[in-house]
Enzyme design. Structure first.
Site, short mmCIF file in Angstrom:
data_model
loop_
_atom_site.label_atom_id
_atom_site.label_comp_id
_atom_site.label_asym_id
_atom_site.label_seq_id
_atom_site.Cartn_x
_atom_site.Cartn_y
_atom_site.Cartn_z
N ILE A 147 0.82 -1.21 0.00
CA ILE A 147 0.00 0.00 0.00
C ILE A 147 0.86 1.28 0.00
CG2 ILE A 147 -1.83 1.24 1.24
CD1 ILE A 147 -2.70 -1.50 0.14
N CYS A 148 1.98 1.25 0.66
CA CYS A 148 2.82 2.44 0.76
C CYS A 148 3.30 2.86 -0.62
CB CYS A 148 4.03 2.15 1.66
SG CYS A 148 3.57 1.85 3.38
#
Lengths: 208, 208, 208, 208
Positions: A147-148
């Site tokens: 997700i980052c």
């Protein structure tokens, strides 16, 4: 005029039942003083929502700079990311997927997007400034494929496509001591020092 | 009556130009409150002096408990040591020797001493108590073969031979953030948290 | 018709006085059998030469596939790289620079090049195939910022700009046991297993 | 007269479904040539059986030297152990206990035994000899607190109490490549190299 800086954190996910980026945001909101107009937001840990929620906030706030924060278990320093890449992959993360159970496998974030996009904040200056303040820091050349990275890549692409004059960066922070009580071989960094670090990043950016 | 606790730290050595155990001792001396009578001392990082200096202080202070502190670069948690062993060896340390240039190689500390001696403080209780206070901690099964191990072994042997009713332990602490600025892959722990940790150890020992 | 595969290795550099990629190339040349026409070359560890030498060879050989091999001290598995990025930076490498003493610092490889370019070989299939043959393997999301990344990025860009139908990849291999005799905490992999691994990669590519 | 050497391995346990020490023993039995009379045995991974089974075999074989082999996931080199300690503890191992489900917690191996007992084989010579043969090696100062340490300590104690002229040692070997296919960040060592390593140890011991 004061610069507007939008700082994002993430909600908890997987084993990370308390996400230190929420604590950093909370403390920045309470104690932040200084040269910038600070806006903050907590993002969902969901591949197909994380960037959209942040982009909506960008549209609303119209910031000069967007900094996303994420936690990287196993890292011992604050690590500004150099690049976001066009991939979603949970294999390497050994993860059970995102908070909606999405578990992509070498999936493109944007079908026709460029393969990689450099962060547009001055990662070298930030890293040097952090070290000057006594805070372990190092440029990272990979934000992973979870997700980052997805958030960094998508926001960079949004800004590029829409030719916005917004600088975009992503900073990974270590686990906090409380997160590694049962994994004592993993490094951690006190939340206070993390907050001081992100405040240092903001101060550095306010002058550039 | 209050227990007497003698806590030792070490002077700087090799690359460790600022030894955090000195900072811990300094802060304990300034801020320590509580249930014990605290005595402290800084030891030389010299094989054939470290233990003698501490033993002299033990003779003077007559403590109930002796805790030696040492720094272990690369460790991420506070680690009470289980055992001291009868060996001096700088090979594994990759070191240039002690602060007097002594560089032993599989040398016995005491020609006729036992091979190993268990620490006599309650390392499991201490470790659990540290974790309960949110501080990463883990029992270590090797104090190495450098000055730290030498100090632990020699003091344990002194107490055993002289049948003193003194409990003896050794606790390794991580580097502080300032020590790893140019080694950002190494873990660190804030000095404040280390001080809180050692205070927690003292509190734990005062009740046993 | 047999596919033509060009495999490159690197000369020694810095502490790496024997580069295992040279040994792999030598053994492949001697023992390689099978479905492809194998060409090999050893590249200089010099930022502004490494890719040019390989591109000249590409022009001469006209291969279907180019695989560059590099050694990554500290890695324990064979790691196909996902992406090359447009940066030359020796800071993170802690290195004394390349074999000509060039020590760039956040320098672009190509002034107007894209930020990142994905490898065009099937890294997931290769990784799975390696594991199926009992060889530790993992996709890597960063080839670093040294000569290895430079070679991958530059060749990918060359192929893209000239619209060549050549697939390009980079594979990092671990140190060999002989390279870590004085660094016994670092992982290594036998040269024979590395050769088997690269042969497996070639076999995998010959069928795709 | 040829020296008699008894070499032990262990059966599988926990996640270690194939124990490389069994493979080493098997290959030594098949290919061993040379200056010693080799005896081998596979031990159970059970706290209260491992040493007894080995001691029975010692009584039968009457060897000059006993070398026990164990696997240490995460180690990259062959590591002769310096000391066995009088403790059984599965906490640090994060394990589900031994193969009979025994899960001790800071339990003494021998109620009145000494705290530690040094290995009686020449670990420095062995380590140097291994490195001379190109095999990564390093003295280890902790054999852990699981079955491996238990075996070493118990056999050393048996030999000491009974004043036998038998030398006793323990050597940890790394995982093999096949054991880390799904843990590609862990180091491994080819079984062939491990066998060559243990043969080198045997040759070294036969001359001392």
């Amino acid at each position: 005029m004061k610069k507007k800086i939008l700082v994002s954190g993430f909600e908890p996910f997987g084993d990370v039942t308390i996400n230190p980026t929420m604590g950093i945001i909370e403390k920045l909101n309470r104690s932040h003083q200084g040269n910038v107009e600070l806006h903050t937001i907590i993002l969902p840990v969901v591949y197909n929502e994380c960037a959209n929620v942040l982009i909506e906030e960008i549209n609303k706030v119209q910031p000069d700079i967007v900094i996303s924060l994420g936690v990287a278990m196993g890292r011992s320093a604050i690590t500004p990311e150099r690049i976001g890449i066009n991939i979603q992959d949970t294999v390497g993360e050994g993860a059970s997927g995102d908070n909606h159970g999405d578990r992509p496998f070498d999936r493109l974030i944007e079908e026709d997007g460029p393969d990689g996009l450099f962060s547009t904040i001055p990662i070298r200056d930030i890293t040097n400034e952090l070290k000057k303040h006594g805070i372990p820091a190092q440029i990272s050349n990979s934000a992973g494929t979870y997700i980052c990275n997805n958030t960094l890549y998508s926001v960079l692409l949004h800004v590029q496509i829409n030719q916005l004059s917004i600088r975009v960066g992503f900073i990974h922070v270590p686990a906090t001591p409380g997160m590694v009580l049962n994994k004592p071989h993993l490094p951690s960094m006190d939340l206070e020092l993390q907050v001081k670090g992100i405040q240092t990043v903001i101060d550095c950016l306010s002058e550039k």
